[in-house]
Scaffold this active site. Structure first.
Site, PDB file in Angstrom:
ATOM      1  CG  ASP A 131      -2.049   1.048   1.053  1.00  0.00           C
ATOM      2  OD1 ASP A 131      -2.066   1.799   0.082  1.00  0.00           O
ATOM      3  OD2 ASP A 131      -3.190   0.899   1.932  1.00  0.00           O
TER       4      ASP A 131
HETATM    5  C1  BGC Z   1      -5.104   3.460   0.235  1.00  0.00           C
HETATM    6  C2  BGC Z   1      -4.983   2.482  -0.791  1.00  0.00           C
HETATM    7  C3  BGC Z   1      -5.073   3.049  -2.137  1.00  0.00           C
HETATM    8  C4  BGC Z   1      -3.662   3.981  -2.260  1.00  0.00           C
HETATM    9  C5  BGC Z   1      -3.557   4.600  -3.403  1.00  0.00           C
HETATM   10  C6  BGC Z   1      -3.748   4.172   0.002  1.00  0.00           C
HETATM   11  O1  BGC Z   1      -3.725   5.192   0.953  1.00  0.00           O
HETATM   12  O2  BGC Z   1      -4.888   2.465   1.390  1.00  0.00           O
HETATM   13  O3  BGC Z   1      -6.396   1.614  -0.653  1.00  0.00           O
HETATM   14  O4  BGC Z   1      -4.876   2.384  -3.310  1.00  0.00           O
HETATM   15  O5  BGC Z   1      -3.614   4.711  -1.357  1.00  0.00           O
HETATM   16  O6  BGC Z   1      -4.134   5.979  -3.413  1.00  0.00           O
END
Ligand code: BGC
Length: 937
Positions: free
Chosen positions: A706
């Site tokens: 993530d």
């Molecule tokens: C989230 C993800 C997301 C990523 C990109 C993170 O803060 O937990 O689910 O895909 O950011 O935006």
């Protein structure tokens, strides 16, 4: 590939899905559907401001429009809206505008409601046949729900509104525009005649709601979660929200598995429940068992007065044996086509017992680390919700069967007790028995060491390109021998947010992100949020689709697949290889802020829906990244809160949806989670990403972290720079760094290679996973110019030219004759950095050359806040830069502006999220350098 992206069809499909996922919980006196010509008063501000989704990354789709309930009712014209009341609301809203909050994760759960006193309610009732009360809620990333008024509970003003309206009107319909289930005690207090969950239905949500209210669509949705009497009734509530350690003491007894086994009386609306405007009769025609394959045939007859669809669900009660089992597990479901009154359809419900084998993590059955079917009766129940499902037949095993032998993985290291049923006298009601959770017995470090690959040759550049692998001239292994250690390290770095190397405004670029990698013909792939539509932070518009919970409530994977085919086309058209979604974490507790992105408390329903989305998108050569692997079940302190959970609960509940998405949905892109599970941050969790995912399930795709995730060595704290365990675990890509070639934020992969904690072979293995993804991507075809792409767009309401509104010209500036590195200040006086605003500067450039636009700014928000600014020159996007929350510290972001022609230009800034404090903005001339060449670019 030739395809036609018909936006009208897309919108119609999204609308149909949103309507079909609506769940009708109550409909006394046939209050719904509304009849032609009925006069209706609509209450609640959410009728004007429809929640298309929750907040955070999953809610940042720039939709071309969002339909609301009031306008959709009027557009529909079947009923008469009380316009005097509408006017009262519109006047009040002028003084009480929607509060978006101060940026990332700051939008309030609810909006201030207009007070509705008895007098207003009675007056409206005098002019109407029925009332609709719309209640709205949101929550999202970094913002859990709360068991408080205004979030899980109604506010005092909402209570008053319901009290007065329900009292004054003979017929009140409550519509819930919410991401997630909420407390429902008020139904008993005020007894509204009808209650309808419409969830967050994307941009077509308002229209879809009206389709249901007016009976154009008969709601066939079924709850994908149990609604209990009280939030305290959910067994996970006790531990939910702990900032440090979250013990999963309820173990496998999540959602209805808990309630049906231990606490039937606490259920207000059971899992799988939902009413219809018609009545169905369900009869079990047949039940057969062949080996461990089970088939039931259900006959559904529409015995009511209007057309509709019904869903039959098949639940299993496995013998308690030594392990203990929930009294019900969903094993199959099927939905009829639209049946006219009197029509009948036979549904086939098929399942395989082995899929519901229990995992013995203690060895109590004599088969530790095996999936077993204990001896006894396997009783199946069929029906239209978990509670009313009636016995359909049974399969009997005379002796225990070992279905799968695996190896212990991910077991906890901290002692705690877990729930287990104990049946005293009544067969259908267990009391809680608590047992010790089996702890880890394996030596993880030893496993990692023994399994570590060692062979990997470095041959230097042999002139091979990645295309030679796809053309079958060389193997991938041969190809990778050419990459230097440095190249391999760079490939583990994804670049973002908003990398200029891929589609503007997206989450990351990965693959051939450096010049060195590009030389070998490695393309760059692009990913973007997800899950309910494409997020492009520069303001590019995309379709906002119904949320995950709603999709699950359709119980219709074919329909979801069809919708995601359209999403697949849209991704392909935008040159995006993978959507960051579906989100498939389990709804462990109703308070999780991201439940709106996820499907259900049930892993089978979750996995089935995820597989449907992947199949749909896959038809257009793109895919989805299933996330967050695993246990992202709470947003509060999500970077650090440790999920402490038994191996059995992991395998039967929390990993199960992922397993289905991998095995049945062919997933080949996965995102790991922010937080740790049993002490190991998932992005470096070897047993999760190698032992279980790759070795057991045979997964061959990529795993990415993530965004800005932490990783750790066991026993050590997590850090975004600790990439050694990440590489070792086969989390192939770190998301995200600003510049993959140098990664100024730092990681320790090279250090690990140098001191032997990592091998080149391990890095090569990750590179092979990434190249495997690229080889099947459209990015590869595009890179090779082999893609014969032809997208015909029909009825496109989407402007691709940057941000929504054009923005107001804040100032006109005659720039001085530039001197190298001299700052030219831009005025800040009228600048607003609020979400969705644009600011335009009219600038006169006396000379061609490169200028840098420097933003000096801060934000009081935390580091996971994503605050994008897009910079356009004459409406062409130059770059999007993202500031993460800085907790008050001042930081700079720089955008280079190539000025190819002197004279007047409009520079537009578009702010995608609120929360930026701009201290200074200035332009700096950096010279002409290669200006003559790029004059002709
Ligand atoms: C989230 C993800 C997301 C990523 C990109 C993170 O803060 O937990 O689910 O895909 O950011 O935006």
């Amino acid at each position: 590939m030739k395809y036609t992206l018909d936006y009208q069809k897309y919108a119609e499909l999204a609308r149909r899905v949103a309507a079909e996922g609506s769940v009708l919980l109550r409909n006394e006196e046939d209050t719904l559907p509304l009849r032609r010509g009925q006069r209706v008063s609509v209450f609640g501000r959410t009728q004007f401001e429809h929640y298309k989704s929750g907040t955070g990354s999953g809610g940042m789709v720039n939709a071309p429009y969002v339909t609301n309930i009031i306008d959709s009712l009027k557009e529909n014209g079947i009923i008469q809206v009380n316009e005097a009341l509408e006017q009262v609301y519109r006047e009040w809203l002028k003084e009480h505008p929607f509060d978006v909050g101060e940026g990332w994760a700051m939008e309030p759960w609810n909006q201030e409601e207009m007070p509705v006193d008895e007098e207003l309610a009675v007056q409206a009732a005098g002019q109407s046949d029925a009332a609709i009360v719309v209640i709205g809620r949101t929550a999202g990333e970094d913002k859990d729900n709360s068991a408080a008024e205004g979030s899980y509970l109604l506010t005092a003003l909402e209570e008053e509104l319901l009290r007065n309206v329900c009292h004054a009107f003979e017929h009140t319909i409550v519509v819930l525009n919410v991401g997630n289930i909420i407390d429902m005690k008020w139904v008993d207090r005020y007894q509204p005649q009808a209650v309808l969950y419409i969830w967050q239905g994307g941009q077509e949500g308002g229209r879809a709601c009206v389709d249901v209210l007016t009976g154009k669509v008969n709601p066939g949705g079924k709850l994908s979660d149990t609604i209990a009497e009280d939030i305290e009734d959910y067994p996970s509530t006790e531990n939910f929200g702990d900032p440090v350690e979250n013990f999963y003491t309820e173990d496998i007894y999540v959602g209805y598995r808990y309630f049906e086994t231990f606490a039937k009386e606490k259920v207000k609306y059971p899992f799988g429940f939902g009413l219809s405007y018609t009545k169905f009769q369900t009869e079990i025609l047949g039940f057969s068992v062949q080996g461990t394959a089970v088939t039931a045939v259900a006959k559904v007859t529409n015995v009511g007065g209007v057309s509709g669809r019904e869903t039959v669900q098949l639940y299993l009660e496995a013998p308690q044996g030594k392990l203990g089992k929930p009294l019900r597990q969903l094993t199959a479901f099927a939905k009829t086509e639209e049946l006219k009154p009197g029509e009948t359809e036979e549904l086939l419900l098929k399942t395989e017992l082995a899929e519901y084998a229990s995992y013995d993590d203690s060895g109590v059955t004599g088969h530790k680390s095996c999936y077993v079917l204990e001896e006894g009766d396997y009783i199946f129940y069929a029906g239209t919700d978990v509670r009313s499902a009636a016995e359909a037949g049974k399969a009997t095993l005379t002796e225990l069967r070992v279905v799968r032998m695996v190896t212990e993985a991910m077991a906890p290291v901290q002692e705690f007790k877990r729930l287990k049923p104990f049946f005293f006298e009544e067969k259908d009601h267990a009391i809680a028995n608590w047992e010790d959770v089996p702890l880890r017995t394996i030596d993880l470090a030893d496993r990692i060491l023994k399994e570590r690959p060692t062979q990997s040759e470095y041959a230097g550049d042999r002139g091979w390109k990645l295309a030679d692998v796809s053309d079958g001239k060389i193997t991938l292994e041969q190809f990778l021998t050419q990459l230097s250690d440095e190249d391999l390290i760079c490939m583990t770095r994804g670049e973002g947010m908003c990398s200029p190397k891929v589609t503007p405004g997206t989450a990351a670029a990965f693959g051939g992100v450096t010049e060195g990698l590009k030389r070998f013909g490695i393309p760059i792939a692009c990913c973007s949020d997800g899950p309910s539509g494409i997020r492009m932070d520069c303001g590019t518009m995309a379709y906002a689709l119904p949320n995950g919970t709603l999709l699950a409530c359709t119980f219709d994977p074919e329909l979801v697949e069809e919708l995601y085919e359209m999403e697949g086309m849209e991704l392909r058209k935008n040159k995006i290889d993978t959507l960051l979604g579906p989100g498939i974490n389990i709804h462990r507790n109703p308070l999780n802020g991201r439940n709106f992105e996820y499907f259900s408390e049930d892993p089978y329903l979750t996995g089935t829906m995820a597989a449907a989305q992947l199949t749909g998108m896959g038809k257009y050569g793109v895919t989805g990244t299933i996330k967050h692997f695993a246990c992202n079940n709470q947003e509060f302190k999500r970077h650090d809160a440790n999920s402490i959970v038994s191996e059995r609960a992991l395998r039967e509940i929390y990993l199960r949806g992922f397993e289905i998405a991998v095995k049945q949905g062919g997933a080949y892109s996965i995102m790991s989670t922010y937080g740790p599970v049993n002490g190991l941050w998932t992005a470096g969790n070897y047993d999760l990403l190698t032992t279980i995912l790759r070795k057991e399930w045979g997964y061959q795709g990529i795993v990415m972290t993530d965004w800005w995730a932490k990783i750790n060595e066991e026993g050590e704290p997590g850090s975004g720079r600790q990439t050694i365990p990440m590489v070792r675990a086969q989390n192939d890509i770190y998301m995200v760094v600003a510049d993959a070639a140098s990664n100024s934020a730092g990681d320790n992969t090279a250090e690990g290679l140098a001191d032997g904690r990592l091998t080149r072979a391990q890095l090569t293995r990750n590179a092979a996973n990434i190249c495997g993804f690229l080889l099947r991507s459209v990015a590869m075809e595009r890179f090779l110019d082999r893609e014969e792409e032809e997208c015909t767009e029909l009825h496109n309401p989407i402007s691709t030219e940057g941000a929504g509104e054009s923005g107001q010209v804040l100032a006109r500036l005659e720039l001085p004759e530039p001197k190298i590195l001299e700052d030219i200040e831009l005025p800040l006086e009228k600048l607003s950095t609020k979400k969705g605003t644009s600011a335009v500067f009219q600038l006169h450039f006396p000379r061609i050359g490169r200028y840098e636009l420097v933003f000096r700014m801060s934000s009081t928000l935390g580091e996971l806040a994503q605050l994008p600014i897009s910079v356009f020159l004459n409406n062409t996007l130059q770059q999007t830069v993202t500031l993460n929350g800085t907790e008050g510290q001042t930081m700079e972001r720089v955008v280079t502006l190539p000025i190819r022609q002197d004279g007047e230009k409009y520079m537009k800034l578009y702010f995608g999220e609120s929360g930026i404090d701009m201290h200074r903005m200035f332009l700096r001339y950096v010279g002409k350098n290669d200006i003559e060449s790029f004059r002709n670019e």
